[in-house]
Scaffold this motif. Sequence first.
Motif, mmCIF file in Angstrom:
data_model
loop_
_atom_site.group_PDB
_atom_site.id
_atom_site.type_symbol
_atom_site.label_atom_id
_atom_site.label_comp_id
_atom_site.label_asym_id
_atom_site.label_seq_id
_atom_site.Cartn_x
_atom_site.Cartn_y
_atom_site.Cartn_z
ATOM 1 N N PRO A 1 0.821 -1.223 0.000
ATOM 2 C CA PRO A 1 0.000 0.000 0.000
ATOM 3 C C PRO A 1 0.853 1.270 0.000
ATOM 4 C CG PRO A 1 -0.846 -1.591 1.594
ATOM 5 C CD PRO A 1 0.474 -2.107 1.143
ATOM 6 N N TYR A 2 1.904 1.270 0.826
ATOM 7 C CA TYR A 2 2.772 2.449 0.909
ATOM 8 C C TYR A 2 3.446 2.705 -0.442
ATOM 9 C CZ TYR A 2 6.585 5.497 2.466
ATOM 10 O OH TYR A 2 7.467 6.538 2.621
ATOM 11 N N THR A 3 3.888 1.655 -1.095
ATOM 12 C CA THR A 3 4.557 1.801 -2.390
ATOM 13 C C THR A 3 3.597 2.314 -3.451
ATOM 14 O OG1 THR A 3 6.031 -0.043 -1.811
ATOM 15 C CG2 THR A 3 5.911 0.579 -4.144
ATOM 16 N N LEU A 4 2.387 1.773 -3.473
ATOM 17 C CA LEU A 4 1.389 2.218 -4.445
ATOM 18 C C LEU A 4 1.098 3.714 -4.307
ATOM 19 C CD1 LEU A 4 -1.145 -0.756 -4.359
ATOM 20 C CD2 LEU A 4 0.186 -0.018 -6.351
ATOM 21 N N VAL B 1 -4.521 2.695 -14.296
ATOM 22 C CA VAL B 1 -4.513 1.981 -13.010
ATOM 23 C C VAL B 1 -4.043 0.544 -13.205
ATOM 24 C CG1 VAL B 1 -5.949 1.160 -11.100
ATOM 25 C CG2 VAL B 1 -6.315 3.461 -12.051
ATOM 26 N N GLY B 2 -4.572 -0.113 -14.251
ATOM 27 C CA GLY B 2 -4.235 -1.519 -14.467
ATOM 28 C C GLY B 2 -2.764 -1.729 -14.767
ATOM 29 N N SER B 3 -2.182 -0.916 -15.659
ATOM 30 C CA SER B 3 -0.760 -1.073 -15.993
ATOM 31 C C SER B 3 0.115 -0.753 -14.794
ATOM 32 C CB SER B 3 -0.392 -0.182 -17.177
ATOM 33 O OG SER B 3 -0.687 1.182 -16.902
ATOM 34 N N TYR B 4 -0.281 0.246 -14.000
ATOM 35 C CA TYR B 4 0.474 0.587 -12.792
ATOM 36 C C TYR B 4 0.435 -0.550 -11.782
ATOM 37 C CZ TYR B 4 1.821 3.207 -8.589
ATOM 38 O OH TYR B 4 2.444 3.632 -7.438
ATOM 39 N N LEU B 5 -0.748 -1.119 -11.576
ATOM 40 C CA LEU B 5 -0.877 -2.233 -10.630
ATOM 41 C C LEU B 5 -0.086 -3.449 -11.089
ATOM 42 C CD1 LEU B 5 -4.691 -2.081 -9.685
ATOM 43 C CD2 LEU B 5 -2.728 -1.464 -8.242
ATOM 44 N N ILE B 6 -0.091 -3.724 -12.397
ATOM 45 C CA ILE B 6 0.664 -4.871 -12.915
ATOM 46 C C ILE B 6 2.145 -4.706 -12.627
ATOM 47 C CG2 ILE B 6 1.494 -5.914 -15.071
ATOM 48 C CD1 ILE B 6 -1.381 -5.611 -16.142
ATOM 49 N N ILE B 7 2.683 -3.520 -12.894
ATOM 50 C CA ILE B 7 4.116 -3.279 -12.681
ATOM 51 C C ILE B 7 4.484 -3.439 -11.208
ATOM 52 C CG2 ILE B 7 5.915 -1.512 -12.782
ATOM 53 C CD1 ILE B 7 4.436 -0.453 -15.318
ATOM 54 N N ILE B 8 3.670 -2.846 -10.331
ATOM 55 C CA ILE B 8 3.952 -2.954 -8.897
ATOM 56 C C ILE B 8 3.783 -4.395 -8.421
ATOM 57 C CG2 ILE B 8 3.235 -2.215 -6.596
ATOM 58 C CD1 ILE B 8 4.702 -0.075 -8.199
ATOM 59 N N PHE B 9 2.731 -5.067 -8.895
ATOM 60 C CA PHE B 9 2.495 -6.451 -8.478
ATOM 61 C C PHE B 9 3.656 -7.357 -8.877
ATOM 62 C CE2 PHE B 9 1.000 -10.732 -9.546
ATOM 63 C CZ PHE B 9 0.499 -11.138 -8.311
ATOM 64 N N ILE B 10 4.146 -7.216 -10.109
ATOM 65 C CA ILE B 10 5.255 -8.072 -10.553
ATOM 66 C C ILE B 10 6.521 -7.746 -9.760
ATOM 67 C CG2 ILE B 10 6.827 -8.433 -12.506
ATOM 68 C CD1 ILE B 10 4.487 -8.707 -14.292
ATOM 69 N N GLY B 11 6.709 -6.489 -9.420
ATOM 70 C CA GLY B 11 7.853 -6.137 -8.582
ATOM 71 C C GLY B 11 7.771 -6.743 -7.193
ATOM 72 N N PHE B 12 6.545 -6.907 -6.686
ATOM 73 C CA PHE B 12 6.351 -7.480 -5.353
ATOM 74 C C PHE B 12 6.093 -8.995 -5.384
ATOM 75 C CE2 PHE B 12 5.504 -3.199 -3.608
ATOM 76 C CZ PHE B 12 6.073 -3.326 -2.347
ATOM 77 N N LEU B 13 5.949 -9.586 -6.566
ATOM 78 C CA LEU B 13 5.519 -10.986 -6.651
ATOM 79 C C LEU B 13 6.387 -11.949 -5.837
ATOM 80 C CD1 LEU B 13 3.579 -13.078 -7.793
ATOM 81 C CD2 LEU B 13 5.017 -13.208 -9.840
ATOM 82 N N PRO B 14 7.719 -11.903 -5.931
ATOM 83 C CA PRO B 14 8.511 -12.819 -5.104
ATOM 84 C C PRO B 14 8.255 -12.640 -3.614
ATOM 85 C CG PRO B 14 9.872 -11.875 -6.839
ATOM 86 C CD PRO B 14 8.577 -11.112 -6.846
ATOM 87 N N ALA B 15 8.118 -11.386 -3.161
ATOM 88 C CA ALA B 15 7.861 -11.129 -1.743
ATOM 89 C C ALA B 15 6.475 -11.628 -1.345
ATOM 90 C CB ALA B 15 7.995 -9.636 -1.441
#
Length: 572
Positions: free
Chosen positions: A117-120, A167-181
């Motif tokens: 949430p903080y990163t978003l 919103v969707g492209s932004y969420l995808i980028i953040i989600f993939i960056g956080f996926l391993p975590a």
Amino acid sequence: MKRIIKRLEGFIESIEGLNLNLIWWILGFLAIVFARNFLSTPSVSALMFFDHFLLFYVGLFFAITLLLHFLTGERIERVSKAVVTFWFIILLTPILDSLFFGGGRKLSYFLNAHEIPYTLLNFFNPFVQFEGVSPGLRIEVVIVVILAVFYTYIKSRSAVKSICGFVGSYLIIIFIGFLPAIFATVFSGVAPELAYDKVFRFGGIVQTGSQGLALLFTFVSSFLLCIWLFRYDRKKWKAAVSNLRPLRSIHYVGMTLLGILLGFWLFRDAYPVVFGTPIDFLACLGLLFSVFFAYQSAVAVNDIFDIESDKISNNSRPLVKKKLSSGDVKILAVIYMFIALLFAINVKYSCFSLVLVSIILSLVYSVPPLKLKRFFPVSTFIIALAALVTLLTGFSIFGGWKSVYIFPKSLTLLVLVIFTLAGTVKDLKDFEGDKRTGIKTLPVLLGRHRGKIVIALFVLLSYILIAPIIRMPILFIPAIVFGILSVFIILKKELSEKPIFVLYFAFVIILAFFIRKNIDTLRTSRVKHQIDAVGHFLSGETYFRRGKYGHAINEYKKAILYSYKDERIRLQ
């Protein structure tokens, strides 16, 4: 602004209308990704450069492409062309960082899932710093989401969909960056701030963190590719799914699972660090997928070169019914093969080698000029060899490069003998096609009736031989029962393979149960020392990667001790 949109629209239309061969689009994408990898991290290992980082960008590409496809309704291949054309934007991060921001910033995944949430909320805030995120990367993300807005608006003329594109492209980028975590936090059972290190930096079956990350993105990319193919051509996708041969797929995947279980049962005392992280379980699942796709690649290749025979004996297959063209099946064969090898190499290099051997066996079996399926008993021996290789593939997840050396010899003999005998069953349903195309199977050589009788006896013999080969007399009676039932099914006027496979699967479960109960019968003193040596060495490797050097040294000492004992037994 209208003029800019108009020009951008014309440019996109010209790009999407290009009639270039698929291979050129793929090569263009790969060139951009490898250029980005070289500019950002030129000194990393070859596996990270060509595998881990590539899979990250492949997953990101498919995710963004699918988002824009669903938002705009544009055909997915046209959207893909546009996304590949603008993919050069990923080169901006290392260029901008080097020219304007001092360079040298190490990029990384987000490591704590609780910070999503903080990163978003703060990713675009220039006054908030994030570890592993450079100014150039932030600019790149800004450009990507703006382009997503423009593309969505040009195609849909909808402000709401354009906002969804942002919103969707932004969420995808953040989600993939956080996926391993996220994966580490969900499955590790430890605090979010510790989860990433525990899962990806502590070693285990998957020995490097880069392999673990690549394995995770192999699952993501394969899943998204499956959706992409479905959206590209639903009818062909369904035709491909209908050709998956579920019973034989279960056979090969089941052999791999049995190999994993055998490895675990034999190594569990010698390999203290096993299934210590969720990645170890993901590795086992990945290996099953690898063998599944390797078999589908073999099926596709066989269909291409067996088209004339299948027109007679298997006329419901997609290639025969022209639901798929020969070109479609060739593309599928290549896709299946690459997915199989990607899963395997990200589990263990030994697994990769064995999966590659299984693919080579399928080519030798099906492809001229050898096409060894034409000759009995060579054809069924290759099937038996393929079964053994898949069993060893599962076993090698623990045994590594030593798997062939330490795998119980009685099981090797068992697999080769029973599948060389019982593998003849497959030739009954293909009798007419094989006869007309010159394939020398047992039914063709002896005639349908006599061939069926001999094959039934071979199947019965294959069941009877199980107990004496692996020295488990308790299996003799159930083997006789299953063998006789199989004989009755084979000798029926109308043969159905399904009940034969059901009996076979049921007996393999029984066999696995008794092997587990009597696992010591497979451990000769020499095999035990070999397993102990390999197990303690691999545990030492795992402890070393975790920084527990004292534990690592102790494991290495045990490995040397058991290797010495093995050598003494060999020389006696």
